[in-house]
Design a protein around this motif. Sequence first.
Motif, PDB file in Angstrom:
ATOM      1  N   GLY A  30       0.805  -1.212   0.000  1.00 37.20           N
ATOM      2  CA  GLY A  30       0.000   0.000   0.000  1.00 37.20           C
ATOM      3  C   GLY A  30       0.834   1.256   0.000  1.00 37.20           C
ATOM      4  N   ALA A  31       0.373   2.260  -0.758  1.00 37.26           N
ATOM      5  CA  ALA A  31       1.061   3.550  -0.792  1.00 37.26           C
ATOM      6  C   ALA A  31       0.834   4.287   0.517  1.00 37.26           C
ATOM      7  CB  ALA A  31       0.536   4.379  -1.953  1.00 37.26           C
ATOM      8  N   PRO A  32       1.811   5.067   0.974  1.00 38.86           N
ATOM      9  CA  PRO A  32       1.621   5.867   2.191  1.00 38.86           C
ATOM     10  C   PRO A  32       0.443   6.824   2.042  1.00 38.86           C
ATOM     11  CG  PRO A  32       3.927   5.830   1.548  1.00 38.86           C
ATOM     12  CD  PRO A  32       3.166   5.217   0.420  1.00 38.86           C
ATOM     13  N   VAL A  33      -0.233   7.088   3.134  1.00 37.61           N
ATOM     14  CA  VAL A  33      -1.386   7.978   3.121  1.00 37.61           C
ATOM     15  C   VAL A  33      -1.101   9.216   3.947  1.00 37.61           C
ATOM     16  CG1 VAL A  33      -3.056   6.139   2.719  1.00 37.61           C
ATOM     17  CG2 VAL A  33      -2.465   6.761   5.073  1.00 37.61           C
ATOM     18  N   VAL A  34      -1.745  10.322   3.568  1.00 35.23           N
ATOM     19  CA  VAL A  34      -1.621  11.587   4.296  1.00 35.23           C
ATOM     20  C   VAL A  34      -2.825  11.721   5.220  1.00 35.23           C
ATOM     21  CG1 VAL A  34      -1.452  14.097   4.106  1.00 35.23           C
ATOM     22  CG2 VAL A  34      -0.364  12.636   2.383  1.00 35.23           C
ATOM     23  N   THR A  35      -2.568  11.858   6.504  1.00 37.50           N
ATOM     24  CA  THR A  35      -3.653  11.903   7.490  1.00 37.50           C
ATOM     25  C   THR A  35      -3.756  13.240   8.215  1.00 37.50           C
ATOM     26  OG1 THR A  35      -2.178  10.892   9.137  1.00 37.50           O
ATOM     27  CG2 THR A  35      -3.610   9.413   7.879  1.00 37.50           C
ATOM     28  N   GLY A  36      -2.802  14.139   7.999  1.00 36.99           N
ATOM     29  CA  GLY A  36      -2.859  15.431   8.677  1.00 36.99           C
ATOM     30  C   GLY A  36      -2.149  16.502   7.889  1.00 36.99           C
ATOM     31  N   PRO A  78      -8.621   9.796  12.045  1.00 39.10           N
ATOM     32  CA  PRO A  78      -9.927  10.413  11.781  1.00 39.10           C
ATOM     33  C   PRO A  78     -10.181  10.737  10.322  1.00 39.10           C
ATOM     34  CG  PRO A  78      -8.459  11.955  12.915  1.00 39.10           C
ATOM     35  CD  PRO A  78      -7.797  10.614  12.954  1.00 39.10           C
ATOM     36  N   LYS A  79      -9.140  10.880   9.514  1.00 39.68           N
ATOM     37  CA  LYS A  79      -9.336  11.197   8.097  1.00 39.68           C
ATOM     38  C   LYS A  79      -8.121  10.752   7.306  1.00 39.68           C
ATOM     39  CE  LYS A  79      -9.555  15.676   8.961  1.00 39.68           C
ATOM     40  NZ  LYS A  79      -8.972  15.784  10.331  1.00 39.68           N
ATOM     41  N   VAL A  80      -8.339  10.527   6.031  1.00 42.20           N
ATOM     42  CA  VAL A  80      -7.261  10.277   5.077  1.00 42.20           C
ATOM     43  C   VAL A  80      -7.492  11.210   3.900  1.00 42.20           C
ATOM     44  CG1 VAL A  80      -6.225   8.645   3.470  1.00 42.20           C
ATOM     45  CG2 VAL A  80      -6.857   7.881   5.760  1.00 42.20           C
ATOM     46  N   TYR A  81      -6.546  12.112   3.651  1.00 39.99           N
ATOM     47  CA  TYR A  81      -6.678  13.068   2.552  1.00 39.99           C
ATOM     48  C   TYR A  81      -6.381  12.423   1.196  1.00 39.99           C
ATOM     49  CZ  TYR A  81      -6.873  16.948   5.894  1.00 39.99           C
ATOM     50  OH  TYR A  81      -7.232  17.808   6.904  1.00 39.99           O
ATOM     51  N   GLY A  82      -5.482  11.468   1.197  1.00 44.52           N
ATOM     52  CA  GLY A  82      -5.100  10.834  -0.048  1.00 44.52           C
ATOM     53  C   GLY A  82      -3.822  10.049   0.150  1.00 44.52           C
ATOM     54  N   GLU A  83      -3.337   9.462  -0.932  1.00 44.59           N
ATOM     55  CA  GLU A  83      -2.122   8.664  -0.845  1.00 44.59           C
ATOM     56  C   GLU A  83      -1.017   9.256  -1.712  1.00 44.59           C
ATOM     57  OE1 GLU A  83      -2.559   5.175  -4.190  1.00 44.59           O
ATOM     58  OE2 GLU A  83      -3.416   4.767  -2.207  1.00 44.59           O
ATOM     59  N   ILE A  84       0.210   9.039  -1.269  1.00 47.33           N
ATOM     60  CA  ILE A  84       1.388   9.418  -2.053  1.00 47.33           C
ATOM     61  C   ILE A  84       1.658   8.239  -2.989  1.00 47.33           C
ATOM     62  CG2 ILE A  84       3.788  10.142  -1.987  1.00 47.33           C
ATOM     63  CD1 ILE A  84       1.874  12.102  -0.636  1.00 47.33           C
ATOM     64  N   SER A  85       1.168   8.355  -4.213  1.00 46.53           N
ATOM     65  CA  SER A  85       1.181   7.212  -5.128  1.00 46.53           C
ATOM     66  C   SER A  85       2.484   7.086  -5.900  1.00 46.53           C
ATOM     67  CB  SER A  85       0.031   7.342  -6.129  1.00 46.53           C
ATOM     68  OG  SER A  85      -1.205   7.474  -5.467  1.00 46.53           O
ATOM     69  N   GLY A  86       3.136   8.206  -6.208  1.00 50.39           N
ATOM     70  CA  GLY A  86       4.352   8.153  -6.996  1.00 50.39           C
ATOM     71  C   GLY A  86       5.259   9.326  -6.714  1.00 50.39           C
ATOM     72  N   TYR A  87       6.559   9.106  -6.831  1.00 52.87           N
ATOM     73  CA  TYR A  87       7.541  10.164  -6.605  1.00 52.87           C
ATOM     74  C   TYR A  87       8.759   9.890  -7.465  1.00 52.87           C
ATOM     75  CZ  TYR A  87      11.735  12.219  -4.508  1.00 52.87           C
ATOM     76  OH  TYR A  87      12.928  12.867  -4.320  1.00 52.87           O
ATOM     77  N   ALA A  88       9.347  10.935  -7.983  1.00 48.39           N
ATOM     78  CA  ALA A  88      10.620  10.814  -8.695  1.00 48.39           C
ATOM     79  C   ALA A  88      11.338  12.147  -8.667  1.00 48.39           C
ATOM     80  CB  ALA A  88      10.418  10.351 -10.139  1.00 48.39           C
ATOM     81  N   ALA A  89      12.642  12.103  -8.853  1.00 47.97           N
ATOM     82  CA  ALA A  89      13.462  13.313  -8.878  1.00 47.97           C
ATOM     83  C   ALA A  89      14.600  13.125  -9.865  1.00 47.97           C
ATOM     84  CB  ALA A  89      14.010  13.614  -7.488  1.00 47.97           C
ATOM     85  N   THR A  90      14.983  14.204 -10.529  1.00 52.15           N
ATOM     86  CA  THR A  90      16.066  14.170 -11.503  1.00 52.15           C
ATOM     87  C   THR A  90      16.916  15.430 -11.374  1.00 52.15           C
ATOM     88  OG1 THR A  90      14.725  15.269 -13.204  1.00 52.15           O
ATOM     89  CG2 THR A  90      14.697  12.846 -13.180  1.00 52.15           C
ATOM     90  N   PHE A  91      18.090  15.404 -11.972  1.00 52.76           N
ATOM     91  CA  PHE A  91      18.939  16.584 -12.128  1.00 52.76           C
ATOM     92  C   PHE A  91      18.878  17.067 -13.567  1.00 52.76           C
ATOM     93  CE2 PHE A  91      21.753  15.125  -8.481  1.00 52.76           C
ATOM     94  CZ  PHE A  91      21.475  16.215  -7.687  1.00 52.76           C
TER      95      PHE A  91
END
Length: 428
Positions: free
Chosen positions: A25-31, A272-285
Amino acid sequence: MSERVTSQRGDRGARAAHAQGDLSGAPVVTGLGVIAATGLNAETYWKNILDGRGGIGRVARFDPAQYPSRLAGEIRDFDPAAHLPDRLLAQTDHVTRFSLTAAAQALADAGVDPAALGEYDMSVVTASSAGGFEFGQKELEKLWSKGGDHVSAYQSFAWFYAVNTGQISIRHGIRGPSGVIVTDQAGGLDAVGQARRHLRAGTPLAVTGGVDGSLCPWGWIGQLATGQISERDDAARAYLPFDADANGWVPGEGGAILIVEQPDSAARRSAPKVYGEISGYAATFDPAPGSGRPPGLRRAIELALADAGVGASDVDVVFADAAGVPELDLAEAQALHGVFGPGRVPVTAPKTMTGRLAAGAGGLDLAMALLSLRDQVIPPTINVGTLADGCADLDLVLDAPRPAPLRRALVVARGLGGFNAAVVVTAP
């Protein structure tokens, strides 16, 4: 106080992050905790953004008359004594006070009592570009005018770029893996990406994001040195990303702190709530100047989408980096066109109301994206009129909020020095 954590970047780093750990499961944002020129908490900030109320004005914290740029998204009417004990006021810069306030808001919003959790079961990862520059400037003034005996002992850490992570950790008894990311505007997204790695390695909960700002003469000179700050005095014409009349950006201060958790951790404590999930992340130079290779923003977007397991057609809105510098706006428009096609996805830049917040920008854009998913509305970009050549095919949301069915948002950011980052968030 806090170790420095250097963000893994590039294709290999993004793929490694996706493969890390075996937690499902992707991490979720709760606050969420928000503080900016347009509001001192998430809901006030969000209402003012939807109403199109800008917070940019003439700098009041010092006299800017002698400088070529005089506007900023300055936080006013903030009483630190209403949020922090006296012992912390003596040892903190105003940006650390903002950060501590936003962190407390986020923990309360998530219903988290740190004392009820294991001290090693929580992480803090924040982004920073400056640290407590105003505190440092005042102590240096004492050194020059009065001598070393008059310099505060707190100078040893109050100026430091890791100070927000350290003070949040100390105040809430958090002793899990922590650190600070220093990648300018991309930092808030990179901090969330690093926090996600900690969660995948087994830490249940992370306090992450970024709150930044250096509105003092020392910090102001550093920002002016970029050569990218608008020199106009009309707040309505100073920061115009993607506009034919773009002339630079306006600095601001503030940002957002997010509580990000493993899904099973949130369920276990009945968040008490879940705003959404961090589904994907990437970084480049970005490549070295003169190399002839294209900028790295498009690749960061494509890698983040791949990390989330979605395609371009699955994205419902993009929160743009929106530099307000013509050549950088054109490069971003080209990256978005390349990924999505001209006009295929709504794009917005509400930071026209707050200014660009350095390391605070990414966290604040993520908070806005999550609130957009919650309320099914895209916040507006204000003041922009005629789009520049090469940007005219953007479906830029202008002047008023746009109701829309929203399932997934993309947030992008670029930092000075060639940093690029992208995060995909998905509604719960």
